[in-house]
Design an enzyme around this catalytic site. Structure first.
Site, PDB file in Angstrom:
ATOM      1  N   GLU A   1       9.855 -57.041  36.550  1.00  0.00           N
ATOM      2  CA  GLU A   1      10.947 -56.059  36.464  1.00  0.00           C
ATOM      3  C   GLU A   1      12.297 -57.116  36.221  1.00  0.00           C
ATOM      4  O   GLU A   1      13.105 -57.217  37.092  1.00  0.00           O
ATOM      5  CB  GLU A   1      11.068 -54.561  37.141  1.00  0.00           C
ATOM      6  CG  GLU A   1       9.786 -54.428  36.500  1.00  0.00           C
ATOM      7  CD  GLU A   1       9.919 -52.946  36.841  1.00  0.00           C
ATOM      8  OE1 GLU A   1      10.735 -52.141  37.976  1.00  0.00           O
ATOM      9  OE2 GLU A   1       8.730 -52.632  36.711  1.00  0.00           O
TER      10      GLU A   1
ATOM     11  N   ASN B   1       6.239 -59.769  34.397  1.00  0.00           N
ATOM     12  CA  ASN B   1       6.189 -58.322  34.392  1.00  0.00           C
ATOM     13  C   ASN B   1       6.547 -57.687  33.873  1.00  0.00           C
ATOM     14  O   ASN B   1       7.988 -57.970  34.895  1.00  0.00           O
ATOM     15  CB  ASN B   1       5.057 -57.679  34.756  1.00  0.00           C
ATOM     16  CG  ASN B   1       4.110 -56.105  34.625  1.00  0.00           C
ATOM     17  OD1 ASN B   1       3.543 -56.702  33.606  1.00  0.00           O
ATOM     18  ND2 ASN B   1       4.201 -55.556  35.435  1.00  0.00           N
TER      19      ASN B   1
ATOM     20  N   HIS C   1       5.012 -47.800  29.343  1.00  0.00           N
ATOM     21  CA  HIS C   1       5.420 -46.693  30.237  1.00  0.00           C
ATOM     22  C   HIS C   1       5.732 -45.970  28.632  1.00  0.00           C
ATOM     23  O   HIS C   1       7.250 -45.924  28.716  1.00  0.00           O
ATOM     24  CB  HIS C   1       5.997 -46.365  31.693  1.00  0.00           C
ATOM     25  CG  HIS C   1       5.554 -47.427  32.509  1.00  0.00           C
ATOM     26  ND1 HIS C   1       4.395 -46.601  32.918  1.00  0.00           N
ATOM     27  CD2 HIS C   1       5.675 -48.426  33.334  1.00  0.00           C
ATOM     28  CE1 HIS C   1       3.555 -47.819  33.592  1.00  0.00           C
ATOM     29  NE2 HIS C   1       4.801 -48.788  33.838  1.00  0.00           N
TER      30      HIS C   1
ATOM     31  N   GLU D   1       0.630 -51.615  32.482  1.00  0.00           N
ATOM     32  CA  GLU D   1       0.879 -50.283  32.954  1.00  0.00           C
ATOM     33  C   GLU D   1       0.921 -49.101  31.592  1.00  0.00           C
ATOM     34  O   GLU D   1       1.652 -48.155  31.531  1.00  0.00           O
ATOM     35  CB  GLU D   1       2.241 -50.508  33.347  1.00  0.00           C
ATOM     36  CG  GLU D   1       2.323 -51.065  34.384  1.00  0.00           C
ATOM     37  CD  GLU D   1       3.256 -51.224  35.162  1.00  0.00           C
ATOM     38  OE1 GLU D   1       3.893 -50.930  35.678  1.00  0.00           O
ATOM     39  OE2 GLU D   1       3.372 -52.194  35.968  1.00  0.00           O
TER      40      GLU D   1
ATOM     41  N   ASP E   1       1.195 -45.650  29.735  1.00  0.00           N
ATOM     42  CA  ASP E   1       0.603 -44.737  30.057  1.00  0.00           C
ATOM     43  C   ASP E   1       2.071 -43.953  28.734  1.00  0.00           C
ATOM     44  O   ASP E   1       2.098 -44.451  29.015  1.00  0.00           O
ATOM     45  CB  ASP E   1       1.155 -43.899  31.507  1.00  0.00           C
ATOM     46  CG  ASP E   1       2.416 -44.406  31.873  1.00  0.00           C
ATOM     47  OD1 ASP E   1       3.296 -44.677  31.098  1.00  0.00           O
ATOM     48  OD2 ASP E   1       2.549 -44.934  32.931  1.00  0.00           O
TER      49      ASP E   1
HETATM   50  O1  G3I Z   1       2.540 -44.061  50.703  1.00  0.00           O
HETATM   51  C1  G3I Z   1       3.377 -42.438  50.720  1.00  0.00           C
HETATM   52  C2  G3I Z   1       3.086 -41.611  51.445  1.00  0.00           C
HETATM   53  O2  G3I Z   1       2.692 -42.223  52.996  1.00  0.00           O
HETATM   54  C3  G3I Z   1       3.748 -40.704  51.555  1.00  0.00           C
HETATM   55  O3  G3I Z   1       3.772 -39.172  52.427  1.00  0.00           O
HETATM   56  C4  G3I Z   1       4.346 -40.020  50.175  1.00  0.00           C
HETATM   57  C5  G3I Z   1       5.841 -38.908  49.890  1.00  0.00           C
HETATM   58  O4  G3I Z   1       6.196 -39.304  48.905  1.00  0.00           O
HETATM   59  O5  G3I Z   1       4.697 -40.915  50.209  1.00  0.00           O
HETATM   60  C6  G3I Z   1       4.363 -42.427  48.966  1.00  0.00           C
HETATM   61  O6  G3I Z   1       4.492 -43.683  49.004  1.00  0.00           O
HETATM   62  C7  G3I Z   1       4.310 -43.098  47.593  1.00  0.00           C
HETATM   63  C8  G3I Z   1       4.449 -44.288  46.891  1.00  0.00           C
HETATM   64  O7  G3I Z   1       4.317 -44.094  45.312  1.00  0.00           O
HETATM   65  C9  G3I Z   1       2.073 -44.230  47.124  1.00  0.00           C
HETATM   66  O8  G3I Z   1       2.199 -42.967  46.661  1.00  0.00           O
HETATM   67  C10 G3I Z   1       6.023 -43.708  47.224  1.00  0.00           C
HETATM   68  O9  G3I Z   1       7.109 -42.655  48.046  1.00  0.00           O
HETATM   69  C11 G3I Z   1       6.732 -43.484  45.559  1.00  0.00           C
HETATM   70  O10 G3I Z   1       7.701 -44.071  45.721  1.00  0.00           O
HETATM   71  C12 G3I Z   1       5.314 -44.718  44.521  1.00  0.00           C
HETATM   72  O11 G3I Z   1       5.685 -44.281  43.819  1.00  0.00           O
HETATM   73  C13 G3I Z   1       5.367 -46.000  42.837  1.00  0.00           C
HETATM   74  C14 G3I Z   1       5.949 -46.840  42.238  1.00  0.00           C
HETATM   75  O12 G3I Z   1       6.104 -47.362  41.213  1.00  0.00           O
HETATM   76  C15 G3I Z   1       7.157 -46.870  43.401  1.00  0.00           C
HETATM   77  O13 G3I Z   1       8.494 -47.093  41.674  1.00  0.00           O
HETATM   78  C16 G3I Z   1       4.194 -45.683  42.166  1.00  0.00           C
HETATM   79  O14 G3I Z   1       2.606 -44.912  42.357  1.00  0.00           O
HETATM   80  C17 G3I Z   1       3.355 -46.428  40.701  1.00  0.00           C
HETATM   81  O15 G3I Z   1       2.758 -45.868  39.849  1.00  0.00           O
HETATM   82  C18 G3I Z   1       5.025 -47.590  40.700  1.00  0.00           C
HETATM   83  O16 G3I Z   1       4.330 -48.727  39.980  1.00  0.00           O
HETATM   84  C19 G3I Z   1       5.665 -48.950  38.997  1.00  0.00           C
HETATM   85  C20 G3I Z   1       4.938 -50.741  39.024  1.00  0.00           C
HETATM   86  O17 G3I Z   1       4.491 -51.034  40.296  1.00  0.00           O
HETATM   87  C21 G3I Z   1       5.682 -51.459  38.481  1.00  0.00           C
HETATM   88  N1  G3I Z   1       6.637 -50.646  37.193  1.00  0.00           N
HETATM   89  C22 G3I Z   1       6.830 -49.440  36.892  1.00  0.00           C
HETATM   90  C23 G3I Z   1       4.828 -47.788  37.851  1.00  0.00           C
HETATM   91  C24 G3I Z   1       5.822 -47.121  37.804  1.00  0.00           C
HETATM   92  O18 G3I Z   1       7.114 -46.679  38.133  1.00  0.00           O
END
Ligand code: G3I
Length: 450
Positions: A160, A201, A237, A265, A267
């Site tokens: 990004e 990406n 996305h 990615e 969806d």
């Molecule tokens: O691991 C912690 C957990 O311990 C805690 O209890 C919980 C509470 O909110 O958070 C957990 O972490 C989260 C993590 O995902 C794992 O589930 C984060 O808050 C959350 O912000 C994070 O979101 C991820 C996101 O990237 C961050 O921007 C998504 O899972 C993930 O699918 C997403 O993926 C991104 C790609 O890497 C890049 N392109 C966009 C895509 C969607 O945002």
């Protein structure tokens, strides 16, 4: 009590004021004849999914292993995950995913080395000089890429890097190192694992637009300079009904530069609740994306960003939206799954005929409350017990239920059979009812059986 409530239901049914019904096939874990990964392979493509390491057991693990031949760690390889404190590494989930992939004859896409999100606090809070940050980034890439040398097929080296208008996104890396941080990162990644394909990406670069043109110009110039760049990742996305019409053309123009293209990615989200109409449109959208990739030889394949709605980032990030992946929350393939299979040349594109289905109706509604019912009917199948599940889309709450035992947690409702009505024979049906509260709107949710 039971007969009193049944009587109430009967009288309410007599005065139906609103009804909507949706079918949800169940149990329908059987999908296409061939797993998606085999269909993709026959087309010379790969079919991938993002995964969460801790979930790779049970049904989730079975589907991930059976249907996909590429995995991308959804979060496990991000800088904040692998080096939460400086010099203190946590590879557990990343290792677990790579081990799983190797055990299932799958390739892995490393994701991601440099991104402006999910970085450790020590990195973002440090007030680094250019030389300091350059050394830190070089070490990070050497350490992480080096750890998996020879085991990963590709890396999203930079994630990004652009704003929507095609200018460079101001990030720690860009602002401290200058825009050539991208070329440096690619060069260091190549040195650490010469066998891995190196990608840039980004999102909103699926069609031809200012952002994808900026990416195009960057890749062109990197190629001209001899910087190692093997491919571009189009995240995809997307929103139901909004697949860019220029997607294939855009993939083709990158391919013509001499790089691979991967849909990394995918969806396709919708406003909840999901309806059959939206799920049908979503299936057409998935097929359009698959077709665009299949049509271009250098499009290596498609990765979905989570294969089940129970493991998707969408509901957390876009409140009220979801249902974005090819499987529902109970691991049942949705129309989108069958559309993917069809685009890959699969022949079985309709769910099996023998099934039990659940139909949700609003039978009576007043200013703040309503009465609803769910009818579970079987044809060519039977049930000995059942659970009907749905997610309310507009804040409705169940206040009372009969002929089932219902629980609600947030928007999620789960109703299990009573002791006397778990059995639904082939050709038979069972109905249960409930009262609920609503305000604003009272849309009909999709009910799935579990
Ligand atoms: O691991 C912690 C957990 O311990 C805690 O209890 C919980 C509470 O909110 O958070 C957990 O972490 C989260 C993590 O995902 C794992 O589930 C984060 O808050 C959350 O912000 C994070 O979101 C991820 C996101 O990237 C961050 O921007 C998504 O899972 C993930 O699918 C997403 O993926 C991104 C790609 O890497 C890049 N392109 C966009 C895509 C969607 O945002």
């Amino acid at each position: 009590m039971r007969s009193l409530r049944s009587g109430l239901l009967t009288s309410l049914l007599a005065g139906v004021v609103a009804a909507g019904s949706l079918l949800a096939a169940a149990p329908a874990s059987h999908a296409a004849d061939s797993p998606l990964r085999d269909l993709a392979e026959a087309k010379g493509k790969v079919m991938g999914t993002a995964v969460t390491g801790s979930k790779l057991t049970g049904t989730y693990g079975e589907i991930a292993g059976r249907e996909f031949n590429w995995l991308t760690p959804g979060n496990a390889m991000k800088w904040g995950s692998v080096e939460p404190s400086r010099g203190s590494y946590n590879w557990a989930e990343a290792d677990q995913i790579v081990d799983f992939a190797e055990a299932h004859d799958q390739q892995v896409r490393g994701h991601t080395l440099l991104w402006h999100q999910q970085n450790p606090g020590w990195l973002t809070n440090g007030n680094w000089t250019r030389d300091q940050l350059s050394a830190i980034v070089r070490d990070h890439i050497a350490t992480e890429v080096g750890r998996y040398k020879g085991r990963l097929a590709a890396w999203d080296v930079v994630n990004e890097p652009f704003n929507e208008d095609g200018t460079y996104r101001p990030t720690l890396f860009h602002d401290t190192l200058g825009q050539d941080y991208i070329a440096q990162a690619l060069t260091w990644a190549r040195a650490a694992d010469p066998g891995a394909k190196l990608y840039i990406n980004d999102y909103n670069v699926e069609g031809v637009n200012a952002k994808s043109t900026a990416l195009y110009n960057l890749v062109k110039s990197l190629k001209e300079r001899g910087v190692p760049i093997d491919g571009v990742g189009l995240q995809a996305h997307l929103i139901v009904g909004q697949v860019p019409s220029t997607m294939q053309q855009n993939i083709q123009r990158f391919a013509d530069l001499g790089v691979d293209v991967a849909i990394t990615e995918l969806d396709i989200r919708m406003q909840l609740p999901a309806t059959q109409a939206k799920l049908t449109q979503q299936a057409a959208d998935y097929k359009a994306v698959m077709n665009a990739c299949v049509a271009v030889a250098r499009c290596t394949g498609v990765t979905v960003w989570g294969f089940t709605d129970s493991d998707s980032w969408i509901p957390d990030t876009f409140p009220g939206q979801g249902a974005a992946t090819p499987y529902d929350e109970n691991y049942r393939p949705k129309p989108a799954y069958h559309a993917i299979a069809q685009a890959l040349g699969g022949t079985t594109t309709t769910p099996p005929t023998g099934a039990c289905s659940a139909t949700y109706s609003v039978t009576s509604q007043w200013s703040t409350g309503y009465t609803g019912q769910v009818r579970i009917a079987c044809s060519g199948a039977s049930l000995s017990s059942w659970k009907a599940n749905w997610t309310f889309g507009a804040g409705q709450r169940i206040t009372q239920a009969w002929n089932a035992s219902c629980t609600q947690s947030g928007a999620a409702v789960s109703c299990a059979n009573a002791s006397y009505n778990g059995s639904v024979p082939d050709g038979g049906s069972v109905t249960f009812g409930f009262n609920g509260s609503w305000s604003g709107s009272n849309p009909v949710p999709v009910v799935t059986l579990g």
